[in-house]
Write a protein that holds these residues in place. Structure first.
Motif, PDB file in Angstrom:
ATOM      1  N   ASP A 260      18.941  -0.823 -21.697  1.00 27.45           N
ATOM      2  CA  ASP A 260      17.510  -1.001 -21.457  1.00 27.45           C
ATOM      3  C   ASP A 260      17.278  -1.850 -20.208  1.00 27.45           C
ATOM      4  O   ASP A 260      16.273  -1.680 -19.520  1.00 27.45           O
ATOM      5  CB  ASP A 260      16.846  -1.668 -22.662  1.00 27.45           C
ATOM      6  N   ASN A 261      18.199  -2.766 -19.943  1.00 24.54           N
ATOM      7  CA  ASN A 261      18.124  -3.586 -18.742  1.00 24.54           C
ATOM      8  C   ASN A 261      19.305  -3.232 -17.851  1.00 24.54           C
ATOM      9  O   ASN A 261      20.460  -3.297 -18.281  1.00 24.54           O
ATOM     10  CB  ASN A 261      18.142  -5.074 -19.092  1.00 24.54           C
ATOM     11  N   LEU A 262      19.042  -2.882 -16.593  1.00 28.26           N
ATOM     12  CA  LEU A 262      20.078  -2.383 -15.687  1.00 28.26           C
ATOM     13  C   LEU A 262      20.713  -3.466 -14.820  1.00 28.26           C
ATOM     14  O   LEU A 262      21.388  -3.145 -13.839  1.00 28.26           O
ATOM     15  CB  LEU A 262      19.490  -1.283 -14.794  1.00 28.26           C
ATOM     16  N   THR A 263      20.527  -4.726 -15.166  1.00 28.80           N
ATOM     17  CA  THR A 263      21.122  -5.799 -14.373  1.00 28.80           C
ATOM     18  C   THR A 263      22.645  -5.683 -14.334  1.00 28.80           C
ATOM     19  O   THR A 263      23.274  -5.795 -13.270  1.00 28.80           O
ATOM     20  CB  THR A 263      20.706  -7.168 -14.938  1.00 28.80           C
ATOM     21  N   ASP A 264      23.267  -5.478 -15.484  1.00 31.23           N
ATOM     22  CA  ASP A 264      24.731  -5.351 -15.525  1.00 31.23           C
ATOM     23  C   ASP A 264      25.199  -4.097 -14.799  1.00 31.23           C
ATOM     24  O   ASP A 264      26.280  -4.081 -14.197  1.00 31.23           O
ATOM     25  CB  ASP A 264      25.215  -5.320 -16.975  1.00 31.23           C
ATOM     26  N   PHE A 265      24.402  -3.043 -14.834  1.00 31.17           N
ATOM     27  CA  PHE A 265      24.731  -1.808 -14.122  1.00 31.17           C
ATOM     28  C   PHE A 265      24.783  -2.070 -12.614  1.00 31.17           C
ATOM     29  O   PHE A 265      25.730  -1.660 -11.923  1.00 31.17           O
ATOM     30  CB  PHE A 265      23.683  -0.750 -14.459  1.00 31.17           C
ATOM     31  N   VAL A 266      23.783  -2.763 -12.097  1.00 36.21           N
ATOM     32  CA  VAL A 266      23.748  -3.081 -10.669  1.00 36.21           C
ATOM     33  C   VAL A 266      24.912  -3.995 -10.298  1.00 36.21           C
ATOM     34  O   VAL A 266      25.548  -3.819  -9.250  1.00 36.21           O
ATOM     35  CB  VAL A 266      22.398  -3.729 -10.300  1.00 36.21           C
ATOM     36  N   SER A 267      25.234  -4.960 -11.151  1.00 34.91           N
ATOM     37  CA  SER A 267      26.371  -5.851 -10.886  1.00 34.91           C
ATOM     38  C   SER A 267      27.684  -5.069 -10.851  1.00 34.91           C
ATOM     39  O   SER A 267      28.574  -5.354 -10.033  1.00 34.91           O
ATOM     40  CB  SER A 267      26.448  -6.947 -11.951  1.00 34.91           C
ATOM     41  N   TYR A 268      27.803  -4.075 -11.728  1.00 36.93           N
ATOM     42  CA  TYR A 268      29.021  -3.265 -11.749  1.00 36.93           C
ATOM     43  C   TYR A 268      29.123  -2.426 -10.479  1.00 36.93           C
ATOM     44  O   TYR A 268      30.220  -2.243  -9.922  1.00 36.93           O
ATOM     45  CB  TYR A 268      29.036  -2.375 -12.984  1.00 36.93           C
ATOM     46  N   LEU A 269      28.003  -1.925  -9.988  1.00 34.80           N
ATOM     47  CA  LEU A 269      28.018  -1.206  -8.711  1.00 34.80           C
ATOM     48  C   LEU A 269      28.506  -2.114  -7.588  1.00 34.80           C
ATOM     49  O   LEU A 269      29.237  -1.664  -6.688  1.00 34.80           O
ATOM     50  CB  LEU A 269      26.618  -0.674  -8.380  1.00 34.80           C
ATOM     51  N   ASP A 270      28.106  -3.380  -7.631  1.00 29.15           N
ATOM     52  CA  ASP A 270      28.587  -4.346  -6.624  1.00 29.15           C
ATOM     53  C   ASP A 270      30.110  -4.472  -6.682  1.00 29.15           C
ATOM     54  O   ASP A 270      30.783  -4.476  -5.642  1.00 29.15           O
ATOM     55  CB  ASP A 270      27.951  -5.717  -6.862  1.00 29.15           C
TER      56      ASP A 270
ATOM     57  N   GLU B 130      15.973  -3.952  -6.889  1.00 36.42           N
ATOM     58  CA  GLU B 130      16.546  -2.777  -6.227  1.00 36.42           C
ATOM     59  C   GLU B 130      16.216  -1.510  -6.998  1.00 36.42           C
ATOM     60  O   GLU B 130      15.898  -0.466  -6.397  1.00 36.42           O
ATOM     61  CB  GLU B 130      18.065  -2.934  -6.111  1.00 36.42           C
ATOM     62  N   VAL B 131      16.249  -1.578  -8.307  1.00 35.03           N
ATOM     63  CA  VAL B 131      15.934  -0.421  -9.149  1.00 35.03           C
ATOM     64  C   VAL B 131      14.447  -0.106  -9.066  1.00 35.03           C
ATOM     65  O   VAL B 131      14.044   1.063  -8.923  1.00 35.03           O
ATOM     66  CB  VAL B 131      16.353  -0.687 -10.607  1.00 35.03           C
ATOM     67  N   GLN B 132      13.613  -1.126  -9.149  1.00 31.55           N
ATOM     68  CA  GLN B 132      12.166  -0.900  -9.064  1.00 31.55           C
ATOM     69  C   GLN B 132      11.776  -0.314  -7.704  1.00 31.55           C
ATOM     70  O   GLN B 132      10.887   0.546  -7.617  1.00 31.55           O
ATOM     71  CB  GLN B 132      11.424  -2.208  -9.307  1.00 31.55           C
ATOM     72  N   ALA B 133      12.443  -0.772  -6.659  1.00 26.07           N
ATOM     73  CA  ALA B 133      12.133  -0.259  -5.321  1.00 26.07           C
ATOM     74  C   ALA B 133      12.453   1.223  -5.219  1.00 26.07           C
ATOM     75  O   ALA B 133      11.680   2.000  -4.628  1.00 26.07           O
ATOM     76  CB  ALA B 133      12.910  -1.052  -4.270  1.00 26.07           C
ATOM     77  N   LEU B 134      13.587   1.642  -5.778  1.00 25.57           N
ATOM     78  CA  LEU B 134      13.919   3.062  -5.750  1.00 25.57           C
ATOM     79  C   LEU B 134      12.968   3.872  -6.615  1.00 25.57           C
ATOM     80  O   LEU B 134      12.650   5.021  -6.302  1.00 25.57           O
ATOM     81  CB  LEU B 134      15.355   3.277  -6.219  1.00 25.57           C
ATOM     82  N   ASP B 135      12.487   3.288  -7.691  1.00 25.22           N
ATOM     83  CA  ASP B 135      11.513   3.986  -8.531  1.00 25.22           C
ATOM     84  C   ASP B 135      10.216   4.229  -7.775  1.00 25.22           C
ATOM     85  O   ASP B 135       9.556   5.252  -7.976  1.00 25.22           O
ATOM     86  CB  ASP B 135      11.240   3.158  -9.798  1.00 25.22           C
ATOM     87  N   ARG B 136       9.856   3.290  -6.907  1.00 26.71           N
ATOM     88  CA  ARG B 136       8.627   3.443  -6.125  1.00 26.71           C
ATOM     89  C   ARG B 136       8.812   4.376  -4.933  1.00 26.71           C
ATOM     90  O   ARG B 136       7.836   4.879  -4.370  1.00 26.71           O
ATOM     91  CB  ARG B 136       8.159   2.076  -5.615  1.00 26.71           C
ATOM     92  N   LYS B 137      10.060   4.578  -4.531  1.00 33.42           N
ATOM     93  CA  LYS B 137      10.339   5.364  -3.338  1.00 33.42           C
ATOM     94  C   LYS B 137      10.010   6.832  -3.563  1.00 33.42           C
ATOM     95  O   LYS B 137      10.159   7.356  -4.655  1.00 33.42           O
ATOM     96  CB  LYS B 137      11.823   5.209  -2.959  1.00 33.42           C
ATOM     97  N   THR B 138       9.603   7.489  -2.513  1.00 32.21           N
ATOM     98  CA  THR B 138       9.212   8.889  -2.611  1.00 32.21           C
ATOM     99  C   THR B 138      10.353   9.734  -3.147  1.00 32.21           C
ATOM    100  O   THR B 138      11.500   9.606  -2.741  1.00 32.21           O
ATOM    101  CB  THR B 138       8.795   9.426  -1.223  1.00 32.21           C
ATOM    102  N   ALA B 139      10.015  10.637  -4.096  1.00 24.86           N
ATOM    103  CA  ALA B 139      10.960  11.621  -4.637  1.00 24.86           C
ATOM    104  C   ALA B 139      10.258  12.959  -4.734  1.00 24.86           C
ATOM    105  O   ALA B 139       9.074  13.027  -5.062  1.00 24.86           O
ATOM    106  CB  ALA B 139      11.454  11.179  -6.010  1.00 24.86           C
TER     107      ALA B 139
END
Length: 483
Positions: free
Chosen positions: A201-211, A254-263
């Motif tokens: 539900d929270n993607l903080t750990d997901f983003v950290s793993y990408l790092d 970073e996740v919220q920014a991509l959600d706002r980005k044009t798709a």
């Protein structure tokens, strides 16, 4: 209930006491006899197989028969073994047998399986329900180690399997997903670790793993790390947006920014997907809305139509479980407001509804509108049949359905050719057992089978909700208590 207690230990999302009681004793539901009668019809083999026929309903029927019939393990195992030996076995019978087996029996079955040609592991042959059982009941060690081994020899296919496995485990809460992801990473099944974190539900750990992956000597994205990272987050967002528990405002920037980005050339698709995601328990309505949005390119299907339906359900003005036809009708009229009356027909007539193979969404909606209108007359709540609903397509045989409603109310015999439509009316009028009697003797056996399957699933939703799904638009999972 042992199964529920094990889920709590592993951190599964909480289940209400009422729902837990229903799942603990599904046979006590008032609809259980009708569900069991439906399973017997669904499990009966045809005297002559139609061309290209495949059994797409027998696995669900067998699962419901075991659970609502309260079969012993010996009885249930014998039933599944007989089904597997058929010339046309149910499509998911191996998965169902693995999920149902005791831990020793499941281990023996897996040990005797061989990989399909040109594959290097049996993991993909096991199915979602078996993966769930291997983690929840068996601890997950074999699955994690086998996936890690496969990832070394065939990283592409192992990665595809890891994505599917993570979706089968989507009911785990965030803590359980994190713990399992850590175990997967330690075992070397890094693709599964990433996919599990992508479904938190929270993607903080997901983003950290990408790092951490990006800092590896050989990062997955190669030289184009920015593009790989953005695409990976977008894929996670797409799945997350359909999960009702996902809150975009609680995500890393970073996740919220991509959600706002044009798709797709437009902004705001995440909001539309999330609105549809909140309806996923009431299939096939979300499926119809999702496909309508794709075909039309109009995100108002989500931001307006789905959002308004959610508001109606929250306010208890719609009951999607006990009165699903009202939900379908409300959806249809809101699509009229969005596309116009002819526009709605143009969209819904272009695709089918997976829950009712062979039927377009337009035909599915027509039947729901007609049932909803005629049910009060058949129930005796009104003196005469209503006028033709304005939402019906011009081709729908309304007068024929009115005549059938009169015959049903008068207790007259229904011809085999008309029993499918008559059964539809009886279902909406609160007489599912009588409807099933007509379905079992309808002249169109193939369609009767599909309608009976839909009826069994609808009644299950009113009872224990056993045919639930871990992810929207996925197949139902077969869950059992450990034996």
């Amino acid at each position: 209930m042992r199964w529920l207690r094990i889920l709590v230990v592993f951190g599964i999302v909480s289940i209400s006491p009422v729902a837990a009681a229903q799942q603990d004793k599904p046979k006590t539901c008032s609809y259980a006899p009708t569900i069991l009668a439906a399973t017997d019809f669904l499990l009966a083999e045809p005297a002559t197989f139609p061309n290209f026929w495949r059994d797409r309903v027998g696995d669900d029927a067998a699962y419901l028969k075991i659970r609502y019939g309260d079969l012993s393990y010996v009885e249930g195992s014998a039933l599944l073994a007989r089904l597997e030996k058929r010339s046309h076995p149910p499509l998911r019978i191996v998965e169902l047998r693995l999920a149902y087996a005791t831990r020793p029996d499941r281990a023996a079955m897996i040990a005797n399986m061989q990989p399909l040609p040109n594959t290097k592991s049996i993991v993909s042959q096991l199915g979602e329900s078996a993966w769930l059982a291997l983690v929840i009941e068996d601890g997950g060690d074999w699955l994690l180690n086998e996936l890690a081994r496969w990832q070394t020899s065939d990283p592409y296919n192992a990665s595809l399997a890891a994505t599917a496995i993570a979706k089968a485990l989507a009911d785990l809460d965030d803590e359980a997903k994190f713990n399992l992801a850590k175990r997967a990473e330690d075992a070397g099944a890094t693709s599964l670790a990433l996919q599990l974190l992508a479904l938190k539900d929270n993607l903080t750990d997901f983003v950290s793993y990408l790092d951490r992956l990006s800092a590896a000597p050989r990062p997955p994205g190669g030289s184009n790390q920015k593009a790989w990272r953005e695409q990976t987050i977008r894929e996670a967002l797409y799945e997350e947006n359909f999960r009702p528990s996902f809150d975009i405002s609680a995500q890393p920037e970073e996740v919220q920014a991509l959600d706002r980005k044009t798709a797709w050339g437009k902004a705001g698709w995440g909001e539309a997907w999330r609105a549809i995601g909140h309806l996923v328990k009431y299939s096939p309505v979300p499926e119809i809305l999702m496909t309508s949005m794709y075909l039309s390119g109009d995100r108002r299907v989500g931001t307006v139509v789905a959002a308004e339906l959610n508001a109606q359900i929250s306010a208890k003005r719609l009951d999607p479980i006990d009165d699903p036809d009202a939900l379908v009708a409300s959806m249809a009229y809101r699509l009229d407001d969005t596309f116009g009356r002819r526009g709605r027909d143009g969209v819904l007539g272009r695709f089918g509804v997976s829950e009712m193979q062979g039927e377009t969404a337009e035909e599915f909606v027509d039947r729901a509108l007609a049932r909803l209108a005629l049910a009060p007359f058949v129930e005796g709540k009104v003196a005469g049949p209503p006028p033709r609903p304005g939402g019906l397509t011009t081709s729908f045989p309304w007068e024929k359905w009115v005549d059938l409603a009169r015959a049903l109310k008068g207790g007259k015999a229904i011809s085999p050719e008309d029993r499918l439509a008559a059964a539809d009316i009886l279902i909406s009028a609160g007489r599912p057992a009588d409807a099933l009697t007509l379905l079992k003797t309808a002249s169109d056996w193939k369609t009767a089978l599909l309608r009976t399957h839909a009826l069994a699933r609808a009644l299950d939703r009113r009872c224990a909700g056993l045919l639930g799904r871990a992810m929207p638009f996925s197949q139902p999972l077969y869950r059992f208590e450990p034996r």
